[in-house]
Design a protein around this motif. Structure first.
Motif, PDB file in Angstrom:
ATOM      1  N   GLU A   1       0.815  -1.225   0.000  1.00 53.81           N
ATOM      2  CA  GLU A   1       0.000   0.000   0.000  1.00 53.81           C
ATOM      3  C   GLU A   1       0.845   1.270   0.000  1.00 53.81           C
ATOM      4  OE1 GLU A   1      -0.523  -2.638   1.783  1.00 53.81           O
ATOM      5  OE2 GLU A   1      -2.617  -3.254   1.469  1.00 53.81           O
ATOM      6  N   SER A   2       2.153   1.148   0.181  1.00 54.99           N
ATOM      7  CA  SER A   2       3.015   2.342   0.241  1.00 54.99           C
ATOM      8  C   SER A   2       3.467   2.784  -1.144  1.00 54.99           C
ATOM      9  CB  SER A   2       4.257   2.058   1.108  1.00 54.99           C
ATOM     10  OG  SER A   2       5.202   3.102   0.931  1.00 54.99           O
ATOM     11  N   GLY A   3       2.936   3.907  -1.581  1.00 53.98           N
ATOM     12  CA  GLY A   3       3.366   4.473  -2.861  1.00 53.98           C
ATOM     13  C   GLY A   3       4.818   4.919  -2.812  1.00 53.98           C
ATOM     14  N   ASN A   4       5.285   5.280  -1.619  1.00 59.01           N
ATOM     15  CA  ASN A   4       6.700   5.668  -1.499  1.00 59.01           C
ATOM     16  C   ASN A   4       7.604   4.462  -1.747  1.00 59.01           C
ATOM     17  OD1 ASN A   4       6.659   8.537  -0.826  1.00 59.01           O
ATOM     18  ND2 ASN A   4       5.528   7.895   0.988  1.00 59.01           N
ATOM     19  N   ALA A   5       7.182   3.305  -1.259  1.00 60.48           N
ATOM     20  CA  ALA A   5       7.950   2.083  -1.524  1.00 60.48           C
ATOM     21  C   ALA A   5       7.831   1.695  -3.003  1.00 60.48           C
ATOM     22  CB  ALA A   5       7.448   0.954  -0.632  1.00 60.48           C
TER      23      ALA A   5
ATOM     24  N   ASP B   1       5.280  -5.028   8.495  1.00 58.56           N
ATOM     25  CA  ASP B   1       3.895  -5.021   8.980  1.00 58.56           C
ATOM     26  C   ASP B   1       3.519  -3.604   9.413  1.00 58.56           C
ATOM     27  OD1 ASP B   1       1.388  -5.585   9.855  1.00 58.56           O
ATOM     28  OD2 ASP B   1       2.017  -6.713  11.638  1.00 58.56           O
ATOM     29  N   PHE B   2       3.457  -2.748   8.415  1.00 61.53           N
ATOM     30  CA  PHE B   2       3.183  -1.315   8.627  1.00 61.53           C
ATOM     31  C   PHE B   2       1.860  -1.114   9.369  1.00 61.53           C
ATOM     32  CE2 PHE B   2       1.182   2.561   6.996  1.00 61.53           C
ATOM     33  CZ  PHE B   2       2.163   3.497   7.252  1.00 61.53           C
ATOM     34  N   PHE B   3       0.818  -1.820   8.923  1.00 66.17           N
ATOM     35  CA  PHE B   3      -0.511  -1.613   9.516  1.00 66.17           C
ATOM     36  C   PHE B   3      -0.608  -2.234  10.914  1.00 66.17           C
ATOM     37  CE2 PHE B   3      -1.038  -1.012   4.986  1.00 66.17           C
ATOM     38  CZ  PHE B   3      -1.764   0.173   4.943  1.00 66.17           C
TER      39      PHE B   3
ATOM     40  N   GLY C   1      11.549   5.736  11.014  1.00 69.10           N
ATOM     41  CA  GLY C   1      10.309   5.021  11.312  1.00 69.10           C
ATOM     42  C   GLY C   1       9.391   4.925  10.102  1.00 69.10           C
ATOM     43  N   GLU C   2       9.967   4.704   8.923  1.00 70.23           N
ATOM     44  CA  GLU C   2       9.173   4.685   7.681  1.00 70.23           C
ATOM     45  C   GLU C   2       9.587   3.512   6.787  1.00 70.23           C
ATOM     46  OE1 GLU C   2       8.729   9.532   6.959  1.00 70.23           O
ATOM     47  OE2 GLU C   2      10.360   8.472   6.001  1.00 70.23           O
ATOM     48  N   VAL C   3       8.718   3.187   5.845  1.00 70.53           N
ATOM     49  CA  VAL C   3       9.122   2.477   4.639  1.00 70.53           C
ATOM     50  C   VAL C   3       9.107   3.542   3.535  1.00 70.53           C
ATOM     51  CG1 VAL C   3       8.323   0.171   5.226  1.00 70.53           C
ATOM     52  CG2 VAL C   3       6.690   1.764   4.238  1.00 70.53           C
ATOM     53  N   PRO C   4       9.905   3.388   2.500  1.00 65.93           N
ATOM     54  CA  PRO C   4      10.780   2.276   2.170  1.00 65.93           C
ATOM     55  C   PRO C   4      12.182   2.400   2.764  1.00 65.93           C
ATOM     56  CG  PRO C   4      10.848   3.870   0.384  1.00 65.93           C
ATOM     57  CD  PRO C   4       9.896   4.406   1.420  1.00 65.93           C
ATOM     58  N   VAL C   5      12.821   1.209   2.839  1.00 69.07           N
ATOM     59  CA  VAL C   5      14.259   1.137   3.094  1.00 69.07           C
ATOM     60  C   VAL C   5      14.805   0.161   2.064  1.00 69.07           C
ATOM     61  CG1 VAL C   5      16.031   0.295   4.680  1.00 69.07           C
ATOM     62  CG2 VAL C   5      14.103   1.621   5.563  1.00 69.07           C
TER      63      VAL C   5
ATOM     64  N   ALA D   1      17.445   4.917   3.470  1.00 72.18           N
ATOM     65  CA  ALA D   1      16.057   5.346   3.657  1.00 72.18           C
ATOM     66  C   ALA D   1      15.768   6.552   2.765  1.00 72.18           C
ATOM     67  CB  ALA D   1      15.830   5.714   5.122  1.00 72.18           C
ATOM     68  N   GLN D   2      14.491   6.926   2.679  1.00 71.43           N
ATOM     69  CA  GLN D   2      13.979   8.058   1.896  1.00 71.43           C
ATOM     70  C   GLN D   2      13.981   7.729   0.399  1.00 71.43           C
ATOM     71  OE1 GLN D   2      12.426  10.696   3.026  1.00 71.43           O
ATOM     72  NE2 GLN D   2      12.803  10.173   5.172  1.00 71.43           N
ATOM     73  N   SER D   3      12.779   7.638  -0.163  1.00 68.94           N
ATOM     74  CA  SER D   3      12.665   7.239  -1.568  1.00 68.94           C
ATOM     75  C   SER D   3      13.491   8.125  -2.493  1.00 68.94           C
ATOM     76  CB  SER D   3      11.194   7.217  -2.005  1.00 68.94           C
ATOM     77  OG  SER D   3      10.628   8.495  -1.915  1.00 68.94           O
ATOM     78  N   GLY D   4      13.526   9.431  -2.218  1.00 70.08           N
ATOM     79  CA  GLY D   4      14.281  10.347  -3.087  1.00 70.08           C
ATOM     80  C   GLY D   4      15.773  10.036  -3.063  1.00 70.08           C
TER      81      GLY D   4
ATOM     82  N   ASP E   1       7.872  16.907  -4.766  1.00 74.14           N
ATOM     83  CA  ASP E   1       7.067  15.702  -4.541  1.00 74.14           C
ATOM     84  C   ASP E   1       6.979  15.371  -3.055  1.00 74.14           C
ATOM     85  OD1 ASP E   1       5.622  13.362  -5.148  1.00 74.14           O
ATOM     86  OD2 ASP E   1       7.446  12.164  -5.032  1.00 74.14           O
ATOM     87  N   ASN E   2       8.128  15.331  -2.394  1.00 74.20           N
ATOM     88  CA  ASN E   2       8.132  14.951  -0.975  1.00 74.20           C
ATOM     89  C   ASN E   2       7.408  15.966  -0.106  1.00 74.20           C
ATOM     90  OD1 ASN E   2      10.253  12.540   0.097  1.00 74.20           O
ATOM     91  ND2 ASN E   2      10.273  13.058  -2.062  1.00 74.20           N
ATOM     92  N   HIS E   3       7.488  17.231  -0.484  1.00 74.18           N
ATOM     93  CA  HIS E   3       6.826  18.265   0.331  1.00 74.18           C
ATOM     94  C   HIS E   3       5.347  18.396  -0.010  1.00 74.18           C
ATOM     95  CE1 HIS E   3       6.720  22.797   1.621  1.00 74.18           C
ATOM     96  NE2 HIS E   3       6.006  22.027   2.411  1.00 74.18           N
TER      97      HIS E   3
ATOM     98  N   GLY F   1       4.248   7.665  -8.195  1.00 73.99           N
ATOM     99  CA  GLY F   1       4.111   6.562  -7.242  1.00 73.99           C
ATOM    100  C   GLY F   1       2.708   6.305  -6.725  1.00 73.99           C
ATOM    101  N   TYR F   2       1.986   7.358  -6.386  1.00 77.24           N
ATOM    102  CA  TYR F   2       0.660   7.165  -5.791  1.00 77.24           C
ATOM    103  C   TYR F   2      -0.473   7.153  -6.811  1.00 77.24           C
ATOM    104  CZ  TYR F   2       2.098   6.984  -0.993  1.00 77.24           C
ATOM    105  OH  TYR F   2       2.641   6.548   0.178  1.00 77.24           O
ATOM    106  N   GLN F   3      -0.140   7.332  -8.098  1.00 74.07           N
ATOM    107  CA  GLN F   3      -1.200   7.514  -9.097  1.00 74.07           C
ATOM    108  C   GLN F   3      -1.894   6.216  -9.513  1.00 74.07           C
ATOM    109  OE1 GLN F   3      -2.316  10.578 -10.057  1.00 74.07           O
ATOM    110  NE2 GLN F   3      -0.897  11.286  -8.471  1.00 74.07           N
TER     111      GLN F   3
END
Ligand code: GSH
Length: 210
Positions: A11-15, A35-37, A54-58, A67-70, A101-103, A165-167
């Motif tokens: 479900e993570s568009g960033n991942a 197990d994000f959820f 404390g995020e995905v993706p890694v 870390a950080q998709s960018g 994008d990130n902001h 990513g989220y589209q």
């Protein structure tokens, strides 16, 4: 074990931004389900061992974690020599899009999708704020894409992978996507490229509700 291991959830568009880049680079990689959820990214163990943000993706490359998709996309573009822009001017333009994008483009919309599309909850004033911010960011990108195929130059770059990513997620967020025809055409253009796959065909899903 693959050289590239993506700590992610479907479900993570960033991942998904990173998963798509790994596919387009034709790298052999494997998803590592987070197990994000279930709250895994909020656990002390995850934050000390996997990602202090404390995020995905890694992305794990030969044991090193980024870390950080960018940052991950930039690293993969440098490593592969692909999708990173043709010259310094394009590389700067790509960096600008990653920051935007990130902001603004992903962040407001992803939060809106989380509240309205997945959790189906949220303070109406917050939803209104997020909707207006997302619409504003969508308008900027739609206008930019009016007379070009990709965000920077004439070819796909990591700027496109980050913003798109989220589209491809289909939950109803209350936003009318048909109001952004250039974004829709760009999204279809990217989906028609060889090796494109939907997020749920690349990463395991975690959401049990809905
Ligand atoms: N700027 C980060 C954002 C990552 C992000 O927000 N990931 C979400 C999932 S899509 C997350 O793990 N959120 C956990 C939280 O905010 O507590 C990136 O692009 O990697």
């Amino acid at each position: 074990m693959s050289a590239y291991r993506l700590h992610c959830v479907g479900e993570s568009g960033n991942a998904y931004k990173v998963a798509l880049m790994l596919e387009f680079c034709e790298y052999e990689w494997e998803p590592v389900f987070v197990d994000f959820f279930g709250g895994e990214t909020r656990s002390a163990a995850y934050r000390s061992e996997i990602n202090p943000f404390g995020e995905v993706p890694v992305l794990e490359i030969e044991g090193e974690r980024i870390a950080q998709s960018g940052a991950i996309l930039t690293h993969l573009a440098e490593r592969s020599g692909k999708f990173g822009g043709q010259d310094e001017k394009q590389r700067l333009a790509i960096l600008g899009w990653l920051l935007f994008d990130n902001h603004k483009f992903t962040s407001y919309y992803a939060t809106l999708r989380w509240m309205v599309g997945l959790m189906k909850t949220g303070d109406p004033a917050v939803i209104d704020f997020l909707t207006k911010r997302a619409l504003s960011a969508f308008s900027i990108v739609d206008k930019h894409l009016a007379n070009r195929s990709f965000l920077v130059g004439d070819e796909l770059t990591i700027a496109d992978l980050s913003l798109v990513g989220y589209q491809y997620y289909e939950e109803d967020t209350g936003i009318d996507h048909s109001a952004f025809p250039n974004i829709q055409a760009w999204k279809r253009r990217i989906a028609s490229l060889p090796r494109w796959k939907h997020p749920y065909d690349l990463m395991p899903r975690g959401f049990k509700g809905g």
